[in-house]
Design an enzyme around this catalytic site. Structure first.
Site: not given
Ligand code: CAA
Length: 259
Positions: A65, A110, A113, A133
Site C-alpha cells: 500500500a 499489500g 497480499e 507491516e
C-alpha cells in the site's frame, strides 16, 4: 481498457493486467485499489479464460500500500482502506477464471497480499517477499494474514508477520508460496504458457473447479462433497463434455472447447 496506474490487454483469451506505478515501485494507493476493483468488474464479463497479473518494470511486482498516503490516516480511514483492500482481494480470489501472479520483483505487504489472492504464483529469481507491516506499526490489512496461513501454514505465516523479514524466491519456492521460479526474462513467457495451458482446457470445468475450491474452504468434507457432486453433475451435457468424451472413444483429437 487502460488508465495510468493499470494496464490491461488481451491476447488469445488471456488477459494481462499490469500494475503500473513504477515511480513508487508499483505501490498501490487507494485510487489504484478502486481502479483495480472496477477493472475486474469490467473484464469479468469478457471471454478471457485466464488472467495474468504482474508489475511494470523489472524491479517490483507491487511494493504494498502507499505509505505516503497512509502516513496520516485516522483509525477510521485505516479501516476504510482495509475494507477496500479486503473487497478487491476477495473479488480477485473469486474471479471466475484462474488468475496467475507473475511476481517480477518486490512483493511486499499489500503486494504480497495481492499475489496471495491469485490462484497460482510464479516468481522471477529477483523476487523478494515480506510482510513488513510490523515495522510500520500496522498489520497486513488486505486478508494476507489469513491467506498466508492457509497457503504456507500457521508457523511460517506467523514467522513472516512477526519478524517482517524479507525472503527470496528460493525460500518462497521451498515454502510453497510460489509454484516455480524463473529468470526474469522468462517469467512472463512462462506465465503466459501456463495461462495458455489452462485456457485450452474446458472453461466450464475450470470455472467450476475454481468455484468449488473457493467455496469448500472451511467446510466439512461432507458439505464440500455435496458442492462437488452438484458441480460435477452440471458438467454433464455440456457441448465440451460430450465432444471431449466422444473424441476419446473415437480415438481422435477433440475440437477446441467452446465453454
Ligand atoms: N508506498 C509509497 N511509496 C513507495 C512505496 C510504498 N509502499 N514503496 C516504494 N515507494 C517509493 C519510495 O518512497 C521512492 O519514492 P521517492 O523516489 O519519491 O523517494 C520510490 O518508491 C523508490 O523507492 P526506493 O528509493 O525506496 O527504492 P529502493 O530500491 O531503495 O527500495 C523498496 C525499494 C525495497 C521496495 C523500498 O522502497 C521499500 O521498502 N518500500 C516499502 C515497502 C513496504 O513497506 N510495503 C508495505 C506497505 S504497508 C502495506 O502494504 C499494508 C497493507 O497490508 C495493505
Amino acid at each position: 481498457m487502460e488508465d495510468s496506474s493499470l494496464l490491461y490487454h488481451v491476447e488469445d483469451t488471456i488477459g494481462t493486467l499490469t500494475i503500473n506505478r513504477q515511480r513508487v515501485m508499483n505501490a498501490m494507493d487507494m485510487d489504484s485499489i478502486n481502479r483495480l476493483s472496477t477493472l475486474l468488474d469490467e473484464i469479468a464479463d469478457t471471454n478471457i479464460r485466464c488472467l495474468v497479473i504482474t508489475g511494470a518494470g523489472e524491479k517490483s511486482f507491487v511494493a504494498g500500500a502507499d505509505i505516503k498516503e497512509m502516513k496520516d490516516m485516522s483509525r477510521a480511514q485505516g479501516e476504510n482502506l482495509s475494507r477496500a483492500g479486503n473487497r478487491v482481494m476477495r473479488k480477485l480470489e473469486l474471479f471466475q477464471v484462474p488468475v496467475i501472479a507473475a511476481v517480477n520483483g518486490y512483493a511486499l505487504g499489500g503486494g504480497l497480499e495481492l499475489a496471495l489472492a491469485c490462484d497460482i504464483r510464479l516468481a522471477s529469481e529477483n523476487a523478494s517477499f515480506a510482510m513488513p507491516e510490523a515495522k510500520l506499526g500496522i498489520i497486513p490489512g488486505y486478508g494476507g494474514i489469513q491467506r498466508m496461513s492457509r497457503i504456507i501454514g500457521q508457523g511460517r505465516a506467523r514467522e513472516m508477520v512477526f519478524t517482517a523479514r524479507r525472503f527470496d524466491a528460493r525460500e518462497a519456492l521451498k515454502w510453497g508460496l510460489v509454484n516455480a521460479v524463473y529468470p526474469l526474462a522468462d517469467l512472463m513467457p512462462e506465465a503466459l504458457r501456463l495461462a495458455a495451458t489452462i485456457a485450452a482446457n474446458a472453461p466450464i470445468a475450470i470455472m467450476s473447479a475454481k468455484k468449488i475450491m473457493n467455496e469448500s474452504v472451511g467446510l466439512e468434507l461432507a458439505a464440500a462433497d455435496q458442492l462437488e457432486r452438484e458441480a460435477f453433475g452440471n458438467c454433464f451435457g455440456t457441448w465440451d463434455q460430450r465432444e471431449a468424451m466422444q473424441a476419446f472413444v473415437e480415438k481422435r483429437k477433440p475440437q477446441p472447447f467452446k465453454g
